[in-house]
Design a protein around this motif. Structure first.
Motif, PDB file in Angstrom:
ATOM      1  N   THR A   1       0.824  -1.219   0.000  1.00  0.00           N
ATOM      2  CA  THR A   1       0.000   0.000   0.000  1.00  0.00           C
ATOM      3  C   THR A   1       0.856   1.267   0.000  1.00  0.00           C
ATOM      4  O   THR A   1       1.752   1.412   0.824  1.00  0.00           O
ATOM      5  CB  THR A   1      -0.914   0.006   1.247  1.00  0.00           C
ATOM      6  N   VAL A   2       0.551   2.155  -0.941  1.00  0.00           N
ATOM      7  CA  VAL A   2       1.307   3.410  -1.077  1.00  0.00           C
ATOM      8  C   VAL A   2       0.353   4.576  -0.870  1.00  0.00           C
ATOM      9  O   VAL A   2      -0.721   4.627  -1.484  1.00  0.00           O
ATOM     10  CB  VAL A   2       1.922   3.531  -2.493  1.00  0.00           C
ATOM     11  N   LEU A   3       0.769   5.525  -0.021  1.00  0.00           N
ATOM     12  CA  LEU A   3      -0.030   6.724   0.189  1.00  0.00           C
ATOM     13  C   LEU A   3       0.686   7.890  -0.504  1.00  0.00           C
ATOM     14  O   LEU A   3       1.862   8.132  -0.251  1.00  0.00           O
ATOM     15  CB  LEU A   3      -0.153   7.009   1.692  1.00  0.00           C
ATOM     16  N   VAL A   4      -0.027   8.580  -1.406  1.00  0.00           N
ATOM     17  CA  VAL A   4       0.552   9.763  -2.041  1.00  0.00           C
ATOM     18  C   VAL A   4      -0.049  10.992  -1.362  1.00  0.00           C
ATOM     19  O   VAL A   4      -1.247  11.247  -1.461  1.00  0.00           O
ATOM     20  CB  VAL A   4       0.254   9.786  -3.562  1.00  0.00           C
ATOM     21  N   ASP A   5       0.769  11.704  -0.627  1.00  0.00           N
ATOM     22  CA  ASP A   5       0.420  12.878   0.162  1.00  0.00           C
ATOM     23  C   ASP A   5      -0.443  12.515   1.378  1.00  0.00           C
ATOM     24  O   ASP A   5      -1.153  11.504   1.381  1.00  0.00           O
ATOM     25  CB  ASP A   5      -0.300  13.962  -0.670  1.00  0.00           C
ATOM     26  N   CYS A   6      -0.325  13.350   2.386  1.00  0.00           N
ATOM     27  CA  CYS A   6      -1.081  13.137   3.627  1.00  0.00           C
ATOM     28  C   CYS A   6      -1.327  14.529   4.216  1.00  0.00           C
ATOM     29  O   CYS A   6      -0.719  14.942   5.185  1.00  0.00           O
ATOM     30  CB  CYS A   6      -0.263  12.260   4.578  1.00  0.00           C
ATOM     31  N   GLY A   7      -2.241  15.267   3.534  1.00  0.00           N
ATOM     32  CA  GLY A   7      -2.402  16.683   3.868  1.00  0.00           C
ATOM     33  C   GLY A   7      -3.531  16.958   4.841  1.00  0.00           C
ATOM     34  O   GLY A   7      -4.393  16.113   5.074  1.00  0.00           O
ATOM     35  N   LEU A   8      -3.501  18.149   5.395  1.00  0.00           N
ATOM     36  CA  LEU A   8      -4.581  18.580   6.283  1.00  0.00           C
ATOM     37  C   LEU A   8      -5.768  19.072   5.464  1.00  0.00           C
ATOM     38  O   LEU A   8      -5.602  19.750   4.457  1.00  0.00           O
ATOM     39  CB  LEU A   8      -4.100  19.699   7.207  1.00  0.00           C
ATOM     40  N   ASP A   9      -6.934  18.707   5.934  1.00  0.00           N
ATOM     41  CA  ASP A   9      -8.185  19.162   5.339  1.00  0.00           C
ATOM     42  C   ASP A   9      -8.647  20.353   6.163  1.00  0.00           C
ATOM     43  O   ASP A   9      -8.996  20.206   7.322  1.00  0.00           O
ATOM     44  CB  ASP A   9      -9.194  18.007   5.407  1.00  0.00           C
ATOM     45  N   TYR A  10      -8.590  21.547   5.602  1.00  0.00           N
ATOM     46  CA  TYR A  10      -9.117  22.702   6.342  1.00  0.00           C
ATOM     47  C   TYR A  10     -10.167  23.432   5.522  1.00  0.00           C
ATOM     48  O   TYR A  10     -10.230  24.655   5.479  1.00  0.00           O
ATOM     49  CB  TYR A  10      -8.008  23.640   6.845  1.00  0.00           C
ATOM     50  N   GLU A  11     -10.995  22.612   4.896  1.00  0.00           N
ATOM     51  CA  GLU A  11     -12.075  23.169   4.074  1.00  0.00           C
ATOM     52  C   GLU A  11     -13.087  23.909   4.951  1.00  0.00           C
ATOM     53  O   GLU A  11     -13.624  24.921   4.577  1.00  0.00           O
ATOM     54  CB  GLU A  11     -12.757  22.033   3.321  1.00  0.00           C
ATOM     55  N   ASN A  12     -13.317  23.344   6.120  1.00  0.00           N
ATOM     56  CA  ASN A  12     -14.255  23.993   7.037  1.00  0.00           C
ATOM     57  C   ASN A  12     -13.619  24.001   8.427  1.00  0.00           C
ATOM     58  O   ASN A  12     -13.419  22.951   9.017  1.00  0.00           O
ATOM     59  CB  ASN A  12     -15.568  23.204   7.050  1.00  0.00           C
TER      60      ASN A  12
ATOM     61  N   ALA B   1       5.683  20.519  -0.154  1.00  0.00           N
ATOM     62  CA  ALA B   1       5.645  20.850   1.281  1.00  0.00           C
ATOM     63  C   ALA B   1       4.343  21.465   1.765  1.00  0.00           C
ATOM     64  O   ALA B   1       4.077  21.450   2.965  1.00  0.00           O
ATOM     65  CB  ALA B   1       6.799  21.811   1.606  1.00  0.00           C
ATOM     66  N   HIS B   2       3.541  22.029   0.890  1.00  0.00           N
ATOM     67  CA  HIS B   2       2.344  22.735   1.361  1.00  0.00           C
ATOM     68  C   HIS B   2       1.531  21.864   2.321  1.00  0.00           C
ATOM     69  O   HIS B   2       1.373  20.666   2.111  1.00  0.00           O
ATOM     70  CB  HIS B   2       1.468  23.157   0.177  1.00  0.00           C
ATOM     71  N   ILE B   3       0.961  22.530   3.313  1.00  0.00           N
ATOM     72  CA  ILE B   3       0.389  21.808   4.450  1.00  0.00           C
ATOM     73  C   ILE B   3      -0.857  20.998   4.061  1.00  0.00           C
ATOM     74  O   ILE B   3      -1.184  20.007   4.701  1.00  0.00           O
ATOM     75  CB  ILE B   3       0.110  22.829   5.589  1.00  0.00           C
ATOM     76  N   ASP B   4      -1.527  21.395   2.972  1.00  0.00           N
ATOM     77  CA  ASP B   4      -2.683  20.593   2.536  1.00  0.00           C
ATOM     78  C   ASP B   4      -2.230  19.313   1.820  1.00  0.00           C
ATOM     79  O   ASP B   4      -3.060  18.501   1.409  1.00  0.00           O
ATOM     80  CB  ASP B   4      -3.654  21.408   1.668  1.00  0.00           C
ATOM     81  N   HIS B   5      -0.916  19.135   1.708  1.00  0.00           N
ATOM     82  CA  HIS B   5      -0.357  17.885   1.163  1.00  0.00           C
ATOM     83  C   HIS B   5       0.508  17.142   2.198  1.00  0.00           C
ATOM     84  O   HIS B   5       0.648  15.930   2.122  1.00  0.00           O
ATOM     85  CB  HIS B   5       0.490  18.182  -0.087  1.00  0.00           C
ATOM     86  N   SER B   6       1.095  17.894   3.136  1.00  0.00           N
ATOM     87  CA  SER B   6       2.042  17.279   4.080  1.00  0.00           C
ATOM     88  C   SER B   6       1.578  17.308   5.533  1.00  0.00           C
ATOM     89  O   SER B   6       2.124  16.606   6.381  1.00  0.00           O
ATOM     90  CB  SER B   6       3.382  18.038   4.014  1.00  0.00           C
ATOM     91  N   GLY B   7       0.565  18.143   5.821  1.00  0.00           N
ATOM     92  CA  GLY B   7       0.296  18.543   7.213  1.00  0.00           C
ATOM     93  C   GLY B   7      -0.153  17.465   8.169  1.00  0.00           C
ATOM     94  O   GLY B   7      -0.108  17.668   9.376  1.00  0.00           O
ATOM     95  N   ASN B   8      -0.598  16.303   7.656  1.00  0.00           N
ATOM     96  CA  ASN B   8      -1.037  15.279   8.606  1.00  0.00           C
ATOM     97  C   ASN B   8      -0.031  14.129   8.720  1.00  0.00           C
ATOM     98  O   ASN B   8      -0.314  13.111   9.358  1.00  0.00           O
ATOM     99  CB  ASN B   8      -2.433  14.741   8.231  1.00  0.00           C
ATOM    100  N   LEU B   9       1.160  14.304   8.127  1.00  0.00           N
ATOM    101  CA  LEU B   9       2.186  13.252   8.212  1.00  0.00           C
ATOM    102  C   LEU B   9       2.592  12.943   9.657  1.00  0.00           C
ATOM    103  O   LEU B   9       2.700  11.763  10.039  1.00  0.00           O
ATOM    104  CB  LEU B   9       3.421  13.651   7.398  1.00  0.00           C
ATOM    105  N   PRO B  10       2.825  13.971  10.512  1.00  0.00           N
ATOM    106  CA  PRO B  10       3.207  13.641  11.896  1.00  0.00           C
ATOM    107  C   PRO B  10       2.115  12.861  12.622  1.00  0.00           C
ATOM    108  O   PRO B  10       2.412  12.011  13.465  1.00  0.00           O
ATOM    109  CB  PRO B  10       3.433  15.021  12.535  1.00  0.00           C
ATOM    110  N   ASN B  11       0.855  13.149  12.284  1.00  0.00           N
ATOM    111  CA  ASN B  11      -0.258  12.422  12.901  1.00  0.00           C
ATOM    112  C   ASN B  11      -0.282  10.975  12.407  1.00  0.00           C
ATOM    113  O   ASN B  11      -0.578  10.050  13.170  1.00  0.00           O
ATOM    114  CB  ASN B  11      -1.576  13.137  12.560  1.00  0.00           C
TER     115      ASN B  11
END
Ligand SMILES: [Zn+2]
Length: 473
Positions: free
Chosen positions: A26-37, A63-73
């Protein structure tokens, strides 16, 4: 193999796509934050719709956070593999994740203070255990995410295992951004799928044009501006000169430029520098007021080799891209307040680009009712943000829960756009031989943008996947 669209499906944020091979890898491409709402931030990001420990590999486009921001989580919840990305993306992402954690702590602090003492104002944010538990992750998870990052060079296919090869292509957009071509060997056949990540606009400041991936069977493409054409006038220097002359020289007002800290701010500063060396820049103080932008600017200066010909030529002639007399970088919050109160014309470049939170909101608040000032919006503003409201031409807007009369001039420019418009996307599609592709998946765009792009392209192979949808490849 199949692909699951866990995020950025019919919306712009929260990029997260999963490839599952027939053998279960299994490969995950990007793991960003969802801040739509904003109100749903916690619900949308705290838990994953899969078990993080089941992921074998992560690839990060930029690097943008909507692509990387949930990696630490992802790491906090059990992911223990590698994160493949470009070299510059590692350093940029680290800065962005630290900034994102600070923002989460401020938000959490605001909420707890509002609960406790109603209107009490927050003055300091300290890294306490209480705050950390209220955030999605803490500093140690950022360290682990950074440690897990392995840099790949562009155009050098990396064989992960006998079934899987990964190759990065330059995507433009921001420093280090990559499109990812994944080749999968299954049942004696090779299938290739390309993820554009976020693409850059053609002829951008600083970054190169996007380089299309070759030999694809499937394409997963961003569609941010799929329904829009950028304005014809994209001469960044001419536009900035016009605004600084009309606002600061003629009327002695303040020119406030909301700009994202990564990418946009550097392009604006470089354009001012180009005006300076030509002797065209008026004698007006220019302030950059975002600590993240200042750190990012240093990284751009360290990675000249990744920038475009115009930037490298300028560097070889003048020795720097982002420094000239009259440019001041403000790191201290106290200095930040001082700028807006300066009794003289000035240019203020500050984050965030959509005028949501951050120091820019204070600068807009100070200048919004001044008829001699201009607020120049230089990028995408999602619906519901203050930047979007300003662009609607509303006579009154709410800032810090108070109504403010809008007397300042509000303008917009496409000169610094970091995404291609509809024509740019179609130009990219043509370069990847899009009519031969088995499927084109539109992601990272709102529904109307995708629909407009789909109609324009007119192919039955275009899909607009909904969140959580799965396709067999
Ligand atoms: Zn991006």
């Amino acid at each position: 193999m199949n692909i699951t669209f866990w995020g950025a499906a019919r919306q712009v944020t929260g990029s997260m796509h999963m490839l599952t091979l027939d053998n279960g890898y299994t490969v995950l491409v990007d793991c960003g934050l969802d801040y739509e709402n904003r109100d749903d931030f916690e619900v949308n990001n705290r838990n994953f719709p899969f078990l993080p420990e089941d992921i074998d590999l992560v690839i990060l486009t930029h690097a943008h956070i909507d692509h990387s921001g949930n990696l630490p989580n992802l790491i906090r919840q059990g992911y223990s593999g590698q994160i493949l990305c470009s070299e510059a993306t590692i350093e940029l992402t680290r800065n962005l994740l630290i900034d994102s954690l600070n923002v989460q702590m401020i938000e959490s602090d605001k909420k707890s203070r509002t609960r406790k003492s109603g209107k009490k104002k927050m003055k300091h944010v300290r890294l306490s255990a209480k705050h950390q538990s209220a955030t999605l992750y803490n500093r140690s998870h950022i360290d682990k995410a950074t440690d897990a990052m392995i840099s790949l060079a562009y155009y050098k296919p990396f064989e992960v295992n006998e079934h899987l090869t990964v190759e990065l292509f330059e995507a433009g957009h921001i420093l280090g951004a990559a499109s990812v071509k994944i080749s999968v060997k299954e049942g004696g056949k090779i299938k290739t799928i390309g993820f554009t990540g976020d693409l850059g606009n053609y002829n951008s400041k600083l970054v190169k044009d996007p380089v299309p991936m070759t030999g694809l069977d499937y394409l997963v493409t961003e569609s941010t501006y799929g329904g829009r054409l950028h304005s014809e006038n994209t001469n960044a220097e001419a536009i900035l000169l016009e605004y600084i002359t009309n606002t600061c020289v003629k009327f002695r007002g303040k020119l406030v430029i909301p700009a994202f800290s990564v990418g946009r701010t550097q392009a604006v500063i470089f354009s001012f520098n180009q005006l300076y060396v030509k002797g065209l820049l008026p004698d007006v103080k220019i302030f950059t007021d975002s600590p993240l932008a200042i750190r990012t600017t240093r990284l751009y200066a360290q990675h000249i080799e990744n920038l475009n010909d115009e930037a490298r030529d300028f560097y070889s002639k003048h020795g720097n891209l982002f420094s000239f007399p009259g440019l001041y970088s403000m790191e201290d919050p106290g200095d930040s307040q001082m700028i807006s109160l300066l009794p003289e014309p000035a240019v203020i470049i500050s984050a965030a680009g959509m005028v949501e939170g951050g120091r820019i909101q204070e600068h807009v608040r100070h200048n919004i009712s001044d008829p001699y000032s201009t607020i120049l919006i230089a990028g995408f503003c999602a619906e519901g943000t203050l930047g979007h409201e300003l662009l609607q031409g509303k006579p009154t807007v709410k800032i810090n829960k108070r109504d403010r009369q809008v007397y300042a001039k509000v303008s917009r420019t496409d000169a610094f756009s970091a995404h291609p418009d509809q024509n740019g996307l179609i130009r990219y599609f043509e370069a990847v031989n899009y009519k031969k592709l088995k499927k084109i998946f539109l992601v990272h765009g709102d529904y109307t943008s995708m629909q407009a792009l789909k109609e324009k392209v007119g192919l039955k192979t275009i899909e607009m996947p909904e969140e959580d949808s799965v396709y067999e490849l």
